[in-house]
Design a protein around this motif. Structure first.
Motif, PDB file in Angstrom:
ATOM      1  N   MET A  86       0.835  -1.047  -0.069  1.00  0.00           N
ATOM      2  CA  MET A  86       0.007   0.022  -0.024  1.00  0.00           C
ATOM      3  C   MET A  86       0.925   1.189  -0.057  1.00  0.00           C
ATOM      4  O   MET A  86       2.123   0.977   0.347  1.00  0.00           O
ATOM      5  CB  MET A  86      -1.081  -0.072   1.065  1.00  0.00           C
ATOM      6  N   LEU A  87       0.082   2.439  -0.196  1.00  0.00           N
ATOM      7  CA  LEU A  87       0.831   3.487  -0.345  1.00  0.00           C
ATOM      8  C   LEU A  87       1.754   3.988   0.883  1.00  0.00           C
ATOM      9  O   LEU A  87       2.973   4.318   0.532  1.00  0.00           O
ATOM     10  CB  LEU A  87      -0.109   4.782  -0.475  1.00  0.00           C
ATOM     11  N   ILE A  88       1.268   3.685   2.076  1.00  0.00           N
ATOM     12  CA  ILE A  88       1.916   4.041   3.188  1.00  0.00           C
ATOM     13  C   ILE A  88       3.275   3.103   3.547  1.00  0.00           C
ATOM     14  O   ILE A  88       4.415   3.669   3.714  1.00  0.00           O
ATOM     15  CB  ILE A  88       1.153   4.140   4.605  1.00  0.00           C
ATOM     16  N   ALA A  89       3.306   2.078   3.167  1.00  0.00           N
ATOM     17  CA  ALA A  89       4.222   1.051   3.042  1.00  0.00           C
ATOM     18  C   ALA A  89       5.401   1.570   2.101  1.00  0.00           C
ATOM     19  O   ALA A  89       6.532   1.465   2.406  1.00  0.00           O
ATOM     20  CB  ALA A  89       3.971  -0.239   2.909  1.00  0.00           C
ATOM     21  N   LEU A  90       4.940   2.071   1.069  1.00  0.00           N
ATOM     22  CA  LEU A  90       5.894   2.402  -0.006  1.00  0.00           C
ATOM     23  C   LEU A  90       6.545   3.593   0.472  1.00  0.00           C
ATOM     24  O   LEU A  90       7.610   4.029   0.317  1.00  0.00           O
ATOM     25  CB  LEU A  90       5.259   2.866  -1.331  1.00  0.00           C
ATOM     26  N   LEU A  91       5.795   4.645   1.176  1.00  0.00           N
ATOM     27  CA  LEU A  91       6.310   5.928   1.671  1.00  0.00           C
ATOM     28  C   LEU A  91       7.269   5.397   2.944  1.00  0.00           C
ATOM     29  O   LEU A  91       8.430   6.237   2.813  1.00  0.00           O
ATOM     30  CB  LEU A  91       5.181   6.791   2.042  1.00  0.00           C
ATOM     31  N   LEU A  92       7.044   4.694   3.685  1.00  0.00           N
ATOM     32  CA  LEU A  92       8.101   4.448   4.598  1.00  0.00           C
ATOM     33  C   LEU A  92       9.257   3.665   4.427  1.00  0.00           C
ATOM     34  O   LEU A  92      10.367   3.767   4.910  1.00  0.00           O
ATOM     35  CB  LEU A  92       7.378   3.386   5.763  1.00  0.00           C
ATOM     36  N   ALA A  93       9.202   3.123   2.966  1.00  0.00           N
ATOM     37  CA  ALA A  93      10.595   2.600   2.521  1.00  0.00           C
ATOM     38  C   ALA A  93      11.289   3.544   1.681  1.00  0.00           C
ATOM     39  O   ALA A  93      12.323   3.442   1.188  1.00  0.00           O
ATOM     40  CB  ALA A  93      10.070   1.235   1.627  1.00  0.00           C
ATOM     41  N   ALA A  94      10.834   4.490   1.422  1.00  0.00           N
ATOM     42  CA  ALA A  94      11.241   5.869   0.761  1.00  0.00           C
ATOM     43  C   ALA A  94      12.630   6.526   1.586  1.00  0.00           C
ATOM     44  O   ALA A  94      12.582   6.346   2.679  1.00  0.00           O
ATOM     45  CB  ALA A  94      10.359   6.869   0.168  1.00  0.00           C
ATOM     46  N   PRO A  95      13.612   7.046   0.820  1.00  0.00           N
ATOM     47  CA  PRO A  95      14.796   7.596   1.691  1.00  0.00           C
ATOM     48  C   PRO A  95      14.290   8.849   2.203  1.00  0.00           C
ATOM     49  O   PRO A  95      13.459   9.627   1.737  1.00  0.00           O
ATOM     50  CB  PRO A  95      15.917   7.743   0.451  1.00  0.00           C
ATOM     51  N   ARG A  96      14.989   9.139   3.377  1.00  0.00           N
ATOM     52  CA  ARG A  96      14.714  10.180   4.471  1.00  0.00           C
ATOM     53  C   ARG A  96      15.488  11.362   3.655  1.00  0.00           C
ATOM     54  O   ARG A  96      16.462  11.272   3.501  1.00  0.00           O
ATOM     55  CB  ARG A  96      14.773   9.954   5.755  1.00  0.00           C
ATOM     56  N   ALA A  97      14.731  12.575   3.891  1.00  0.00           N
ATOM     57  CA  ALA A  97      15.378  13.792   3.640  1.00  0.00           C
ATOM     58  C   ALA A  97      16.454  14.102   4.948  1.00  0.00           C
ATOM     59  O   ALA A  97      16.319  13.947   6.079  1.00  0.00           O
ATOM     60  CB  ALA A  97      14.470  14.873   3.494  1.00  0.00           C
ATOM     61  N   GLN A  98      17.642  14.661   4.399  1.00  0.00           N
ATOM     62  CA  GLN A  98      18.638  14.924   5.467  1.00  0.00           C
ATOM     63  C   GLN A  98      18.798  16.489   5.512  1.00  0.00           C
ATOM     64  O   GLN A  98      18.827  17.082   4.491  1.00  0.00           O
ATOM     65  CB  GLN A  98      19.967  14.154   4.810  1.00  0.00           C
ATOM     66  N   ALA A  99      18.899  16.897   6.530  1.00  0.00           N
ATOM     67  CA  ALA A  99      19.026  18.234   7.169  1.00  0.00           C
ATOM     68  C   ALA A  99      20.517  18.507   7.027  1.00  0.00           C
ATOM     69  O   ALA A  99      21.433  17.936   7.466  1.00  0.00           O
ATOM     70  CB  ALA A  99      18.322  18.615   8.189  1.00  0.00           C
ATOM     71  N   VAL A 100      20.820  19.875   6.662  1.00  0.00           N
ATOM     72  CA  VAL A 100      22.198  20.277   6.779  1.00  0.00           C
ATOM     73  C   VAL A 100      22.424  21.177   7.959  1.00  0.00           C
ATOM     74  O   VAL A 100      23.271  20.716   8.822  1.00  0.00           O
ATOM     75  CB  VAL A 100      22.524  21.289   5.591  1.00  0.00           C
ATOM     76  N   ASP A 101      21.428  21.735   8.493  1.00  0.00           N
ATOM     77  CA  ASP A 101      21.793  22.837   9.431  1.00  0.00           C
ATOM     78  C   ASP A 101      20.520  22.485  10.703  1.00  0.00           C
ATOM     79  O   ASP A 101      20.415  22.934  11.651  1.00  0.00           O
ATOM     80  CB  ASP A 101      21.567  24.468   9.380  1.00  0.00           C
ATOM     81  N   VAL A 134      15.007  18.264   8.933  1.00  0.00           N
ATOM     82  CA  VAL A 134      13.962  18.454   7.930  1.00  0.00           C
ATOM     83  C   VAL A 134      13.065  17.283   8.008  1.00  0.00           C
ATOM     84  O   VAL A 134      13.409  16.207   8.122  1.00  0.00           O
ATOM     85  CB  VAL A 134      14.769  18.512   6.406  1.00  0.00           C
ATOM     86  N   LEU A 135      11.693  17.838   8.097  1.00  0.00           N
ATOM     87  CA  LEU A 135      10.424  16.746   8.157  1.00  0.00           C
ATOM     88  C   LEU A 135      10.352  16.249   6.784  1.00  0.00           C
ATOM     89  O   LEU A 135       9.672  17.140   6.079  1.00  0.00           O
ATOM     90  CB  LEU A 135       9.462  17.639   9.205  1.00  0.00           C
ATOM     91  N   SER A 136      10.053  15.215   6.437  1.00  0.00           N
ATOM     92  CA  SER A 136       9.570  14.705   5.402  1.00  0.00           C
ATOM     93  C   SER A 136       8.421  14.265   5.536  1.00  0.00           C
ATOM     94  O   SER A 136       7.915  14.204   6.556  1.00  0.00           O
ATOM     95  CB  SER A 136      10.723  13.669   4.839  1.00  0.00           C
ATOM     96  N   LEU A 137       7.693  14.059   4.410  1.00  0.00           N
ATOM     97  CA  LEU A 137       6.034  13.603   4.534  1.00  0.00           C
ATOM     98  C   LEU A 137       6.267  12.420   5.144  1.00  0.00           C
ATOM     99  O   LEU A 137       5.119  12.264   5.745  1.00  0.00           O
ATOM    100  CB  LEU A 137       5.364  13.681   3.085  1.00  0.00           C
ATOM    101  N   THR A 138       7.211  11.518   4.853  1.00  0.00           N
ATOM    102  CA  THR A 138       6.934  10.169   5.442  1.00  0.00           C
ATOM    103  C   THR A 138       7.302  10.286   6.941  1.00  0.00           C
ATOM    104  O   THR A 138       6.444   9.465   7.912  1.00  0.00           O
ATOM    105  CB  THR A 138       8.133   9.161   4.952  1.00  0.00           C
ATOM    106  N   ASP A 139       7.951  11.122   7.457  1.00  0.00           N
ATOM    107  CA  ASP A 139       8.076  11.403   8.707  1.00  0.00           C
ATOM    108  C   ASP A 139       6.930  11.902   9.589  1.00  0.00           C
ATOM    109  O   ASP A 139       6.484  11.496  10.572  1.00  0.00           O
ATOM    110  CB  ASP A 139       9.342  12.133   9.039  1.00  0.00           C
ATOM    111  N   ALA A 140       6.246  12.723   8.880  1.00  0.00           N
ATOM    112  CA  ALA A 140       4.962  13.510   9.373  1.00  0.00           C
ATOM    113  C   ALA A 140       4.010  12.553   9.455  1.00  0.00           C
ATOM    114  O   ALA A 140       3.323  12.358  10.581  1.00  0.00           O
ATOM    115  CB  ALA A 140       4.682  14.447   8.294  1.00  0.00           C
ATOM    116  N   ILE A 141       3.782  11.551   8.674  1.00  0.00           N
ATOM    117  CA  ILE A 141       2.701  10.675   8.702  1.00  0.00           C
ATOM    118  C   ILE A 141       3.219   9.566   9.583  1.00  0.00           C
ATOM    119  O   ILE A 141       2.266   9.280  10.635  1.00  0.00           O
ATOM    120  CB  ILE A 141       2.698   9.815   7.314  1.00  0.00           C
ATOM    121  N   GLN A 142       4.319   9.372  10.065  1.00  0.00           N
ATOM    122  CA  GLN A 142       4.626   8.239  11.092  1.00  0.00           C
ATOM    123  C   GLN A 142       4.364   9.090  12.502  1.00  0.00           C
ATOM    124  O   GLN A 142       3.852   8.210  13.133  1.00  0.00           O
ATOM    125  CB  GLN A 142       6.172   7.852  10.872  1.00  0.00           C
TER     126      GLN A 142
END
Length: 462
Positions: A1-16, A19-27
């Motif tokens: 399902m969609l959420i399973a695909l989102l959770l498997a997606a790479p996470r965004a990395q913050a420099v400073d 950074v909250l990704s959509l996957t993190d927000a859903i979790q």
């Protein structure tokens, strides 16, 4: 399902910072959202209702103790009984007790009893259909609470996506407002200079001043909207309202839309509101069968045996020479049965109502699927048009500004191009947000936005 695909997606990395990704927000929402937590607690509460109802068929162990004191005698009794009710309604019990009476002038008298008793309801109250109904009803309520939990989670996920995209949209508009204020400030300085040179009128200057004020007002308005939208997102994530995140821009969800008939079939297989409607039909039909059975007479068959004896001294406690058998048939029925007949008629109407409601829910889901598919196609097309218009408006603004600086046109062309660019920019931002959310709405309508346990989905066709 969609959420399973989102959770498997790479996470965004913050420099400073984070950074909250959509996957993190859903979790975070699925873990900490208060509405989800409330629905989860409600499901846990209804699960204990099943345990309470099943306890009616557990073994019941009851100690028995009596002690009395009178003017001429003291009595002490003790015993133990065990009983259990089985699913057919049969109640089996066995017990043993000893009573010792002490008199002033004679030796104590001991009475002992062993007994076994079987009570079996006949007709009206007999059988698993009636006896297990409290458990079946509790299980149905538990299933309903689980469906409510899963539906709440799906609604929260969609709300997070919508609010997340809204924050991104407002951030883009706010950045565009800053750029617009800077452009118009430069235009105002140039127009004022030309007014002093006699190459522009006071009207031209006032027109630019008005646009500068409008741009500043728009900036403040979008800033307030952004703060409110960020607080709403924090609330969805179960975080304090002052918590603000840097959001990563997710890729737009690009769906291969199935045929409407296939999408409708998928929705009917996965939508939990339809599953609950079908479960209501099952429960109503079971209730109708129970109501029909309650039209039968209420009789109970009782049988048992008791052994015991009475004598002086402690040795009488083991003297069980007396045996008594008993057999009985009792009933408690209203010959007119008006209440039971009305109950059966009401149950039949309830079954018809749940069948009709199932058809209503099915047709409503079909309409929602068709509407969601149409809305997705429309939003994608509108985004393409809005992006083209935005590109044209941007090139027009650049050209008008260049011509004005070269003295080949007046500032009316620039301000007019600025207005058109503003409208095109707002349309493009809104269309981008709508197109980004439209795919998630299609999945929510089809019941595939999140993974749902198979046991909660619609049962086989009735």
């Amino acid at each position: 399902m969609l959420i399973a695909l989102l959770l498997a997606a790479p996470r965004a990395q913050a420099v400073d910072g984070e950074v909250l990704s959509l996957t993190d927000a859903i979790q975070r929402a699925l873990t900490h959202n208060r509405t989800v937590l409330s629905a989860r607690f409600n499901a846990q509460s209804t699960e204990f209702d099943i345990v309470q109802q099943e306890a009616a068929f557990d073994f019941r162990l009851s100690p028995q103790t009596t002690a009395t004191s009178g003017e001429n005698a003291d009595t002490l009794g003790y015993g133990l009984s065990v009983a259990r009710k089985i699913s057919w309604g049969t109640d089996i019990s066995a017990g043993a007790n000893v009573t010792r009476s002490t008199y002033d002038t004679t030796e104590p008298i001991t009475t002992s009893r062993l007994s076994v008793r079987v009570d079996q309801p006949l007709f009206r109250e007999s059988g698993k259909l009636v006896q297990l109904e409290p458990i079946r009803a509790a299980e149905s309520r538990y299933q309903q609470s689980l469906r409510l939990l899963e539906s709440t989670k799906a609604d929260v996920v969609l709300a997070v996506v919508e609010r997340y995209q809204d924050v991104l949209r407002l951030e883009q508009l706010l950045a565009a407002d800053h750029q617009r204020v800077q452009r118009l400030a430069k235009l105002q300085r140039l127009t004022t200079l030309r007014e002093k040179q006699g190459r522009a009128t006071r009207l031209d200057t006032m027109r630019v001043e008005l646009q500068v004020g409008q741009a500043q007002t728009s900036l403040e308005g979008h800033h307030a909207q952004l703060d409110a939208s960020r607080r709403a997102l924090a609330d969805l994530l179960g975080e304090p309202p002052e918590r603000a995140h840097t959001l990563a821009t997710p890729p737009r969800l690009d769906l291969e839309l199935p045929a409407p008939e296939l999408a409708t079939a998928t929705a009917l297989s996965n939508r939990l509101d339809y599953a609950q409607a079908m479960q209501d039909v099952v429960d109503a039909r079971r209730g109708e069968r129970i109501a029909r059975k309650r039209l039968w007479p209420s009789l109970k068959l009782s049988t048992g045996v008791e052994q015991g004896g009475t004598g002086r001294g402690l040795s009488a406690a083991t003297d069980l020479g007396d045996t008594v058998w008993f057999f009985g048939l009792s009933g408690d029925s209203d010959l007119f049965r008006r209440r039971d007949q009305a109950g059966y008629a009401s149950a039949a109407v309830a079954t018809s109502a749940t069948l009709l409601n199932g058809e209503i829910v099915r047709d409503q889901i079909a309409r929602e699927v068709y509407d969601a598919l149409s809305a997705y196609r429309r939003d994608v097309q509108e985004l393409e048009i809005a992006e083209r218009n935005f590109d044209v408006a941007g090139r027009r603004l650049k050209l008008a500004d260049r011509l004005f600086r070269m003295g080949r046109t007046d500032n009316i062309s620039v301000t007019d191009a600025e207005e058109s660019f503003l409208l095109a920019q707002n349309d493009a931002s809104a269309a981008s947000a709508e197109a980004s959310v439209a795919g998630y709405r299609v999945l929510r309508t089809m019941g595939t936005l999140i993974e749902t346990p198979d046991e909660l989905k619609a049962p086989q066709p009735l």
